[in-house]
Design a protein around this motif. Structure first.
Motif, PDB file in Angstrom:
ATOM      1  N   PHE A  49     -48.216  18.464  -7.698  1.00  0.00           N
ATOM      2  CA  PHE A  49     -48.634  18.074  -6.351  1.00  0.00           C
ATOM      3  C   PHE A  49     -49.945  18.795  -6.048  1.00  0.00           C
ATOM      4  O   PHE A  49     -50.069  20.007  -6.250  1.00  0.00           O
ATOM      5  N   GLY A  50     -50.935  18.050  -5.552  1.00  0.00           N
ATOM      6  CA  GLY A  50     -52.261  18.606  -5.365  1.00  0.00           C
ATOM      7  C   GLY A  50     -52.520  19.234  -4.014  1.00  0.00           C
ATOM      8  O   GLY A  50     -53.456  20.023  -3.875  1.00  0.00           O
ATOM      9  N   LYS A  51     -51.720  18.897  -2.989  1.00  0.00           N
ATOM     10  CA  LYS A  51     -51.992  19.417  -1.641  1.00  0.00           C
ATOM     11  C   LYS A  51     -50.804  20.257  -1.177  1.00  0.00           C
ATOM     12  O   LYS A  51     -49.731  19.728  -0.903  1.00  0.00           O
ATOM     13  N   ILE A  52     -51.051  21.568  -1.109  1.00  0.00           N
ATOM     14  CA  ILE A  52     -50.014  22.552  -0.827  1.00  0.00           C
ATOM     15  C   ILE A  52     -50.499  23.462   0.289  1.00  0.00           C
ATOM     16  O   ILE A  52     -51.680  23.812   0.352  1.00  0.00           O
ATOM     17  N   ASP A  53     -49.593  23.866   1.169  1.00  0.00           N
ATOM     18  CA  ASP A  53     -49.940  24.800   2.236  1.00  0.00           C
ATOM     19  C   ASP A  53     -48.758  25.733   2.433  1.00  0.00           C
ATOM     20  O   ASP A  53     -47.619  25.398   2.076  1.00  0.00           O
ATOM     21  N   GLY A  54     -48.995  26.901   3.000  1.00  0.00           N
ATOM     22  CA  GLY A  54     -47.867  27.793   3.207  1.00  0.00           C
ATOM     23  C   GLY A  54     -48.212  29.072   3.936  1.00  0.00           C
ATOM     24  O   GLY A  54     -49.374  29.473   4.021  1.00  0.00           O
ATOM     25  N   ARG A  55     -47.168  29.688   4.450  1.00  0.00           N
ATOM     26  CA  ARG A  55     -47.274  30.968   5.143  1.00  0.00           C
ATOM     27  C   ARG A  55     -46.163  31.885   4.642  1.00  0.00           C
ATOM     28  O   ARG A  55     -45.071  31.443   4.300  1.00  0.00           O
ATOM     29  N   SER A  75     -49.734  13.424  -2.691  1.00  0.00           N
ATOM     30  CA  SER A  75     -50.635  14.109  -3.613  1.00  0.00           C
ATOM     31  C   SER A  75     -50.050  14.233  -5.015  1.00  0.00           C
ATOM     32  O   SER A  75     -50.608  14.929  -5.862  1.00  0.00           O
ATOM     33  N   VAL A  76     -48.926  13.556  -5.277  1.00  0.00           N
ATOM     34  CA  VAL A  76     -48.309  13.615  -6.599  1.00  0.00           C
ATOM     35  C   VAL A  76     -49.274  13.084  -7.653  1.00  0.00           C
ATOM     36  O   VAL A  76     -49.990  12.102  -7.439  1.00  0.00           O
ATOM     37  N   ASP A  77     -49.318  13.761  -8.793  1.00  0.00           N
ATOM     38  CA  ASP A  77     -50.250  13.393  -9.856  1.00  0.00           C
ATOM     39  C   ASP A  77     -49.577  13.632 -11.208  1.00  0.00           C
ATOM     40  O   ASP A  77     -49.371  14.772 -11.611  1.00  0.00           O
ATOM     41  N   ARG A  81     -51.880   6.644 -13.360  1.00  0.00           N
ATOM     42  CA  ARG A  81     -52.053   6.019 -12.046  1.00  0.00           C
ATOM     43  C   ARG A  81     -50.910   5.067 -11.697  1.00  0.00           C
ATOM     44  O   ARG A  81     -50.444   5.026 -10.563  1.00  0.00           O
ATOM     45  N   SER A  82     -50.442   4.296 -12.676  1.00  0.00           N
ATOM     46  CA  SER A  82     -49.344   3.357 -12.410  1.00  0.00           C
ATOM     47  C   SER A  82     -48.067   4.100 -12.049  1.00  0.00           C
ATOM     48  O   SER A  82     -47.359   3.735 -11.104  1.00  0.00           O
ATOM     49  N   LEU A  83     -47.774   5.156 -12.802  1.00  0.00           N
ATOM     50  CA  LEU A  83     -46.577   5.952 -12.516  1.00  0.00           C
ATOM     51  C   LEU A  83     -46.696   6.626 -11.159  1.00  0.00           C
ATOM     52  O   LEU A  83     -45.711   6.692 -10.407  1.00  0.00           O
ATOM     53  N   ASP A  84     -47.891   7.113 -10.824  1.00  0.00           N
ATOM     54  CA  ASP A  84     -48.070   7.752  -9.514  1.00  0.00           C
ATOM     55  C   ASP A  84     -47.746   6.783  -8.389  1.00  0.00           C
ATOM     56  O   ASP A  84     -47.147   7.162  -7.371  1.00  0.00           O
ATOM     57  N   GLY A  85     -48.123   5.513  -8.554  1.00  0.00           N
ATOM     58  CA  GLY A  85     -47.802   4.508  -7.539  1.00  0.00           C
ATOM     59  C   GLY A  85     -46.309   4.337  -7.385  1.00  0.00           C
ATOM     60  O   GLY A  85     -45.790   4.202  -6.267  1.00  0.00           O
TER      61      GLY A  85
END
Length: 195
Positions: A49-55, A75-77, A81-85
């Motif tokens: 996963f490309g977009k992560i946030d945290g505290r 943001s899964v990668d 590309r087909s599998l991501d869809g």
């Protein structure tokens, strides 16, 4: 943009070094969430996963703290590309309707002064289930990067998620029900800037 937030346990911080609860911010450039699941029990499908946030919040006087960690499901990668869809579709992560997965925890398991596990819950697809993160390594201390010194806590963690427990049953049993998570986290005090 809706992001995941993670409040992360800093159970091994020295009480002498910090006099009150401290808020730490996860550095997304040095934090990652990877997943893996078997494919026809022959190979392994992997992604991140490309977009992560945290505290992270930790009180050394009481040993209390908490994690609030979030990930954007869109943001899964997987590198495909087909599998991501497919993974973003209602068959799996349903990113349009469930844009965030969230990990929250408030129990830190310490043995012989060492953090060994973090226990909390994972919320995904409108369902919340208990989750235990096993600690592979964890430490805190000062680092110097580009001439800037700052306190950093970080570590590697792993867990297994049963996807059918969150209603993700598509392609069972050909695609495995057990999904392995590998999480690497680096965090600094919220008022510091990570280079």
């Amino acid at each position: 943009m809706r992001a995941l937030r993670l409040a992360w346990p800093l159970a091994v911080l020295s009480a002498a070094a910090v006099a009150a609860p401290v808020s730490y911010t996860v550095d997304p450039t040095h934090t990652s969430v990877y997943f893996a699941a078997s494919h026809f029990d022959r190979t392994t499908v992997r992604g991140r996963f490309g977009k992560i946030d945290g505290r992270i919040v930790y009180d050394p006087a009481t040993g209390a703290g908490g994690i609030d960690f979030t990930v954007e499901t869109a943001s899964v990668d997987s590198g495909n590309r087909s599998l991501d869809g497919v993974l973003r579709s209602p068959q799996f992560l349903d990113a349009a309707n469930s844009p965030v997965a969230r990990l929250r925890a408030d129990r830190f398991v310490v043995e012989n002064g060492k953090l060994v596990a973090v226990e909390g819950e994972l919320s995904l697809l409108g369902t919340t289930r208990p989750l235990r993160l096993e600690v592979d390594r964890f430490s805190c201390g000062e680092i110097s990067l580009f001439g800037i010194r700052r306190k950093v806590c970080g570590g590697d963690f792993h867990a297994t998620v049963v996807r059918s427990a969150f209603g993700m049953t598509r392609f069972l049993p050909e695609v495995g029900d057990n999904v392995t998570l590998q999480i690497s986290v680096e965090a600094s005090p919220a008022d510091s800037t990570a280079p």
